[in-house]
Design a protein around this motif. Structure first.
Motif, mmCIF file in Angstrom:
data_model
loop_
_atom_site.group_PDB
_atom_site.id
_atom_site.type_symbol
_atom_site.label_atom_id
_atom_site.label_comp_id
_atom_site.label_asym_id
_atom_site.label_seq_id
_atom_site.Cartn_x
_atom_site.Cartn_y
_atom_site.Cartn_z
ATOM 1 N N CYS A 1 0.826 -1.212 0.000
ATOM 2 C CA CYS A 1 0.000 0.000 0.000
ATOM 3 C C CYS A 1 0.856 1.257 0.000
ATOM 4 N N GLY A 2 1.935 1.254 -0.783
ATOM 5 C CA GLY A 2 2.676 2.472 -1.018
ATOM 6 C C GLY A 2 2.053 3.236 -2.170
ATOM 7 N N PRO A 3 2.717 4.284 -2.648
ATOM 8 C CA PRO A 3 2.135 5.086 -3.732
ATOM 9 C C PRO A 3 1.836 4.276 -4.991
ATOM 10 N N ALA A 4 2.746 3.368 -5.372
ATOM 11 C CA ALA A 4 2.524 2.586 -6.584
ATOM 12 C C ALA A 4 1.307 1.681 -6.438
ATOM 13 N N GLY A 5 1.236 0.955 -5.321
ATOM 14 C CA GLY A 5 0.125 0.041 -5.111
ATOM 15 C C GLY A 5 -1.208 0.741 -5.022
ATOM 16 N N LEU A 6 -1.260 1.860 -4.306
ATOM 17 C CA LEU A 6 -2.526 2.571 -4.139
ATOM 18 C C LEU A 6 -2.959 3.248 -5.433
ATOM 19 N N CYS A 7 -2.004 3.737 -6.222
ATOM 20 C CA CYS A 7 -2.354 4.326 -7.514
ATOM 21 C C CYS A 7 -3.009 3.280 -8.411
ATOM 22 N N LEU A 8 -2.461 2.080 -8.425
ATOM 23 C CA LEU A 8 -3.040 1.012 -9.229
ATOM 24 C C LEU A 8 -4.400 0.589 -8.676
ATOM 25 N N ALA A 9 -4.492 0.431 -7.361
ATOM 26 C CA ALA A 9 -5.755 0.015 -6.753
ATOM 27 C C ALA A 9 -6.853 1.039 -7.002
ATOM 28 N N ALA A 10 -6.507 2.328 -6.933
ATOM 29 C CA ALA A 10 -7.499 3.376 -7.175
ATOM 30 C C ALA A 10 -8.029 3.307 -8.601
ATOM 31 N N GLN A 11 -7.151 3.014 -9.567
ATOM 32 C CA GLN A 11 -7.614 2.865 -10.951
ATOM 33 C C GLN A 11 -8.537 1.658 -11.092
ATOM 34 N N LEU A 12 -8.075 0.508 -10.608
ATOM 35 C CA LEU A 12 -8.839 -0.726 -10.818
ATOM 36 C C LEU A 12 -10.136 -0.733 -10.020
ATOM 37 N N SER A 13 -10.210 0.059 -8.953
ATOM 38 C CA SER A 13 -11.440 0.102 -8.155
ATOM 39 C C SER A 13 -12.610 0.681 -8.942
ATOM 40 N N GLN A 14 -12.313 1.399 -10.023
ATOM 41 C CA GLN A 14 -13.382 1.968 -10.850
ATOM 42 C C GLN A 14 -14.012 0.931 -11.767
ATOM 43 N N PHE A 15 -13.425 -0.259 -11.808
ATOM 44 C CA PHE A 15 -13.922 -1.339 -12.664
ATOM 45 C C PHE A 15 -14.387 -2.489 -11.764
ATOM 46 N N PRO A 16 -15.633 -2.456 -11.316
ATOM 47 C CA PRO A 16 -16.083 -3.481 -10.359
ATOM 48 C C PRO A 16 -16.077 -4.887 -10.931
ATOM 49 N N GLU A 17 -16.027 -5.006 -12.270
ATOM 50 C CA GLU A 17 -15.950 -6.336 -12.863
ATOM 51 C C GLU A 17 -14.578 -6.964 -12.673
ATOM 52 N N ILE A 18 -13.590 -6.168 -12.263
ATOM 53 C CA ILE A 18 -12.253 -6.684 -11.963
ATOM 54 C C ILE A 18 -12.152 -6.872 -10.455
ATOM 55 N N ASP A 19 -12.000 -8.104 -10.033
ATOM 56 C CA ASP A 19 -11.913 -8.424 -8.598
ATOM 57 C C ASP A 19 -10.484 -8.155 -8.127
ATOM 58 N N THR A 20 -10.305 -7.043 -7.429
ATOM 59 C CA THR A 20 -8.980 -6.581 -7.032
ATOM 60 C C THR A 20 -8.795 -6.732 -5.519
ATOM 61 N N MET A 21 -7.600 -7.145 -5.136
ATOM 62 C CA MET A 21 -7.222 -7.278 -3.729
ATOM 63 C C MET A 21 -5.874 -6.599 -3.543
ATOM 64 N N ILE A 22 -5.736 -5.776 -2.500
ATOM 65 C CA ILE A 22 -4.452 -5.155 -2.196
ATOM 66 C C ILE A 22 -4.106 -5.468 -0.744
ATOM 67 N N VAL A 23 -2.910 -6.004 -0.536
ATOM 68 C CA VAL A 23 -2.479 -6.412 0.803
ATOM 69 C C VAL A 23 -1.331 -5.513 1.256
ATOM 70 N N GLU A 24 -1.222 -5.346 2.561
ATOM 71 C CA GLU A 24 -0.186 -4.503 3.153
ATOM 72 C C GLU A 24 0.279 -5.139 4.457
ATOM 73 N N ARG A 25 1.598 -5.277 4.621
ATOM 74 C CA ARG A 25 2.149 -5.934 5.795
ATOM 75 C C ARG A 25 1.954 -5.122 7.072
ATOM 76 N N LYS A 26 1.816 -3.819 6.972
ATOM 77 C CA LYS A 26 1.604 -2.991 8.159
ATOM 78 C C LYS A 26 0.169 -3.150 8.651
ATOM 79 N N PRO A 27 -0.079 -2.804 9.921
ATOM 80 C CA PRO A 27 -1.422 -3.011 10.481
ATOM 81 C C PRO A 27 -2.442 -1.970 10.048
ATOM 82 N N GLY A 28 -2.000 -0.899 9.410
ATOM 83 C CA GLY A 28 -2.919 0.147 8.986
ATOM 84 C C GLY A 28 -2.217 1.115 8.067
#
Length: 639
Positions: free
Chosen positions: A42-69
């Protein structure tokens, strides 16, 4: 901003209607067994990609982060002008402009010849060249940028949220199947530390930092060198008699090293990068046991006769400059013919010094490049071979970054005397800073000719919009409501292509070249709009066509505009009135003159979903336009 296309509803217009059949995210709900795209980090690269793919609900996207929050403070803070243009497409560019510090000037300080133990100001440079971008160079806490991306995700149709306290431990790729061929082992890093779960994915993107397990799993290695120089960085609240504390400053002392000062948002906070100890070739910076007190003491020595009285250290770190790059950004080895399934981005595939302010910016541009390509593949618009272009395009730009940053870091860490006046009227670091302005603004990127970037056959029609570089916005007026705005701001991070059709002289009436183009695009079977848009989709679902006229808004007959430029869209069939533009009539600038658009002939400028110019064509270049899109988009009915 457009909304209500699916009916009126009150509240926050950024909150999109939720898509059905979303993942269960209630407390204690299990992790999914299969996903389309798994993002690690969940750094800048991961969140930028997740934000894009979140606009396409037909794409089942998962983003994981080792930190607790989510991150709370520290790390990167520089947002260059190119990234600000991207933020505008995500919808939070204006918010960043409001909250951030704007870098307007950079000042340079070197030893005073009359008293070399003291530094003096020797120059100033305007940080963003006039008309290089409509957006400023800003400084803002990385954690806040993360929050803005997370907000886009939460309000998306997918209602995407990260899975915290999970990291990728390992993965394998089965090249014999297309059914979720990547098996990912996730390891819990929270209260159930050590527990593992298995998730199968169609694609995995490793945005998990310089120690990336995703990169290691596909055999990637970081190659490069280190400067063997320790630097400290700290965000502080402090008082000082240094006069330029609210400007970006580069300070070179005679014997004590260098300091870079970056004011931060809020008016009081600022960051200091402080040169510390030289390291032995086989020594790591951790062996020195350096603390924030060492950083403060070094800063005061370098800045003499000025002093810094620190009231609070918000965040600090000590690091060693290194420049490293992997030989590829995906899991396809040289000579393999298969399409990639695993990608790396950001620090997982390139690392560099933080002082050029490019790390976070380039990381986000990596995944801004990848996101729309993944969406095209999942939507069946493009063959999976399109994904090969990610590594091809972004590796070249990462190499450019490494080479430029390598030279800049050596100047910033030069031995005493080498950063002083070199026989000219300007310190070496100031001259290099000016030379690097396009690079530090993120504007030096130019993609090579490929299926996605055409040959410059008709570049003369738009000399200021170079094929391969990002679309350079300019002022226009929207005809329907006489709204002054930037043309580039019509582009959203929605995976769509844009065609900006610039009218030629006397081209504002039915039967003219632009009108004929619009009619052909809407009706002809060879039109890319017709060939690549499904019957149940809005006419601009894949290719968004906009027109720009040379006349002012009051000289145009909006009622006579082609129907393609006034389409009826959405479930209610509402007419879109925001496709037609003209030159600004209040002195902000003429886009035709500013961007070298041929006034007699006009032209089409084709822009990729990541805002880079893919082609420049004459208004009657129908066959070339059709062939260009056919080079990577599937016709309707295929795929």
């Amino acid at each position: 901003m457009q909304y209500y296309d699916d009916g009126f509803r009150g509240g926050d217009p950024d909150l999109k209607a939720a898509a059905p059949n979303r993942r269960d995210r209630t407390p204690f709900a299990p992790l999914p067994k299969k996903v389309d795209v798994l993002i690690a980090g969940c750094g800048p690269a991961g969140l930028c990609l997740a934000a894009q793919l979140s606009q396409f609900p037909e794409i089942d996207t998962m983003i994981v982060e080792r930190k607790p929050g989510p991150m709370e403070k520290g790390q990167a803070d520089g947002v260059n002008t190119r990234t600000m243009e991207m933020f505008q497409a995500f919808g939070f560019g204006e918010k960043v402009k409001r909250e951030s510090y704007w870098v307007n000037q950079t000042t340079f300080w070197t030893p005073d010849p009359a008293n070399p133990a003291h530094v003096r100001r020797v120059g100033r440079v305007q940080d963003v060249a006039d008309d290089s971008s409509e957006m400023p160079h800003t400084l803002l806490n990385q954690a806040r940028i993360h929050e803005l991306f997370l907000d886009v995700m939460r309000k998306s149709p997918s209602r995407l949220e990260p899975d915290y306290s999970w990291s990728v431990k390992d993965l394998t790729v089965d090249p014999t199947t297309d059914d979720h061929p990547v098996t990912v082992t996730l390891e819990n890093t929270g209260v159930n530390a050590g527990i593992t779960k298995t998730v199968r994915a169609n694609y995995v993107v490793g945005c998990d930092g310089a120690r990336s397990n995703v990169r290691k799993a596909i055999g990637g290695e970081l190659h490069g060198d280190a400067a063997h120089q320790a630097w400290g960085v700290m965000d502080i609240l402090a008082n000082t008699d240094f006069p330029d504390i609210r400007q970006k400053c580069l300070i070179a002392s005679a014997t004590e090293g260098n300091v870079l000062i970056l004011p931060r948002e809020g008016g009081y906070l600022f960051r200091m990068y402080v040169e510390l100890d030289k390291l032995n070739p086989d020594e790591r910076v951790s062996a020195r046991n350096l603390t924030d007190e060492h950083i403060i003491a070094a800063a005061n020595r370098i800045m003499a006769p000025y002093t810094v009285d620190v009231k609070e250290v918000v965040w600090w770190s000590v690091y060693e400059i290194g420049h490293r790059l992997t030989d590829r950004f995906d899991d396809v080895a040289e000579g393999e013919s298969r399409n990639p399934r695993v990608f790396t981005a950001g620090d997982a595939c390139h690392t560099h010094s933080p002082k050029a302010g490019q790390g976070m910016n380039v990381s986000m541009q990596d995944t801004f490049n990848l996101g729309w390509k993944l969406a095209h593949v999942f939507q069946g618009r493009a063959d999976p071979s399109l994904l090969r272009s990610y590594s091809a395009e972004r590796w070249v730009e990462a190499k450019r970054l490494i080479d430029t940053d390598h030279a800049w870091s050596r100047i910033m860490s030069a031995p005493p005397g080498e950063s002083e006046l070199d026989g000219t009227d300007m310190p070496r670091m100031q001259a290099q800073f000016i030379e690097n302005l396009e690079f530090t603004g993120g504007l030096a990127v130019k993609y090579d000719q490929s299926a996605l970037t055409a040959a410059p056959t008709h570049q003369a029609l738009a000399t200021g919009e170079e094929i391969g570089r990002r679309f350079h916005s300019a002022p226009v007026v929207r005809v329907a409501d006489a709204m002054q705005m930037q043309l580039g701001h019509v582009a959203e991070a929605d995976g769509r292509w844009r065609i900006y059709a610039f009218a030629g002289r006397n081209d504002a009436a039915p039967g003219s070249a632009l009108y004929r183009l619009a009619d052909w695009l809407k009706t002809d079977p060879a039109s890319p709009v017709v060939r690549h848009t499904r019957r149940d989709e809005d006419i601009d679902a894949v290719i968004d066509v906009r027109a720009v006229f040379q006349e002012t808004f009051d000289q145009l007959a909006y009622e006579d505009m082609p129907s393609l430029l006034k389409p009826e869209k959405g479930p209610l069939g509402l007419q879109d009135h925001e496709k037609v533009f003209c030159v600004d009539h209040k002195g902000l600038g003429d886009i035709f003159d500013m961007r070298g658009i041929d006034r007699d002939a006009g032209c089409m400028i084709v822009v990729r979903p990541d805002q880079y110019i893919a082609n420049v064509l004459p208004l009657d270049g129908y066959e070339d336009l059709s062939s260009f899109f056919a080079g990577f988009l599937r016709p309707v009915g295929e795929g």
